[in-house]
Design a protein around this motif. Structure first.
Motif, short mmCIF file in Angstrom:
data_model
loop_
_atom_site.label_atom_id
_atom_site.label_comp_id
_atom_site.label_asym_id
_atom_site.label_seq_id
_atom_site.Cartn_x
_atom_site.Cartn_y
_atom_site.Cartn_z
N SER A 41 54.15 38.82 -41.26
CA SER A 41 54.80 39.26 -39.78
C SER A 41 55.86 40.81 -40.76
CB SER A 41 56.04 38.14 -39.08
OG SER A 41 54.94 37.05 -38.17
N ASP A 161 50.37 40.76 -34.18
CA ASP A 161 51.23 40.04 -35.07
C ASP A 161 51.20 38.21 -33.77
OD1 ASP A 161 52.40 37.92 -36.53
OD2 ASP A 161 54.46 38.95 -36.08
N GLU A 162 50.19 37.94 -34.28
CA GLU A 162 49.81 36.42 -33.48
C GLU A 162 50.11 36.69 -31.96
OE1 GLU A 162 51.17 32.96 -35.56
OE2 GLU A 162 51.62 33.79 -37.21
MG MG Z 1 54.65 35.16 -38.80
#
Ligand code: MG
Ligand code: ADP
Length: 240
Positions: A41, A161-162
């Motif tokens: 991240s 991000d995910e």
């Molecule tokens: Mg992360």
């Protein structure tokens, strides 16, 4: 499109990024994998200047992110980001969520912004939800709206991000399908995900991070058939 050179970032004594170097070419899809806390991240946020870096250099479409006098607003117009939490504006309708930045940042007329938003809602399969408020949508639907909202700015690069990590299992597929169609259209994408099926199918390149470093980088075939590093093997054996 993206050039990351020798980037390091510390939080106190912790090395969140440790001399990270990689490139993303126009139209390329890069998937970043790695254990929790490995810096994924932080790296993604650095690509949108949501994070300050300590050393190194990042260029996005020729813009030197951490150089002096960089127009950060211009950068944010070119880079779309989708997070694990959808972050839609709760008091705005789906349509308003997608038109707001178009009007404010891109200075489009309401009619123009509406037309663009409707087209994008059709693309993510949610045309009939234009007037709904986010709370009335499922997680998968909210995430598809978040993707449409990012696309409304006509970004040259999309960061994820995910994007499916907060979703119930039955909703993961619909979000991945939208991302896959975006990939087919040639969007440049950097995706942090634990969805190895997606990595296998979509990635031109997979990057494995551990403890702030890029440990291994290669094609999906390389990764899933014959990873070089023990740390990569261990990680893959845990999640596959
Ligand atoms: Mg992360
Ligand atoms: P990942 O996304 O791979 O799980 P992160 O990039 O979120 O990893 O975090 C990398 C490391 O940096 C972790 O050890 C995390 O605790 C730390 N970290 C991230 N953001 C901050 C912050 N704002 N302040 C302090 N430590 C942070």
């Amino acid at each position: 499109m993206v050039e990351v050179r020798d980037v390091s970032k510390n939080f106190g004594g912790l090395k969140a990024l440790d001399r990270v170097t990689f490139d993303v070419k126009e139209g390329e899809k890069v998937v970043i994998i790695g254990p929790s806390g490995s810096g994924k991240s932080t790296l993604l946020r650095s690509l949108n200047k949501l994070e300050q870096i300590d050393t190194g250099r990042i260029l996005v479409d020729g813009i030197d992110l951490y150089g002096q006098g960089t127009d950060i607003n211009k950068l944010r117009e070119e880079v779309g980001m989708v997070f694990q939490s959808f972050n839609l504006f709760p008091h705005k309708t789906v349509l308003e969520n997608i038109t707001l930045a178009q009007c404010v940042v891109r200075q489009r007329s309401t009619a123009e912004a509406d037309e663009k938003a409707i087209g994008l809602l059709r693309k993510v399969g949610l045309e009939e939800k234009a007037g709904a408020y986010p709370a009335k949508l499922s997680g998968g639907q909210q995430q598809r709206v978040a993707i449409a909202r990012a696309l409304a700015m006509d970004p040259k690069l999309m960061l994820f991000d995910e994007p499916t990590s907060a979703l119930d299992p039955e909703m993961i597929g619909e979000v991945l399908d939208v991302m896959k169609s975006l990939a087919r259209e040639g969007m440049t994408m950097v995706v942090v995900t634990h969805e190895m099926g997606f990595a296998r199918e979509v990635a031109d390149r997979v990057i494995f991070m551990d403890a702030g470093r890029i440990v291994e980088e290669g094609t999906p075939e390389h990764f899933f058939r014959n990873p070089t590093h023990e740390r990569t093997r261990l990680f893959l054996s845990q999640i596959l």
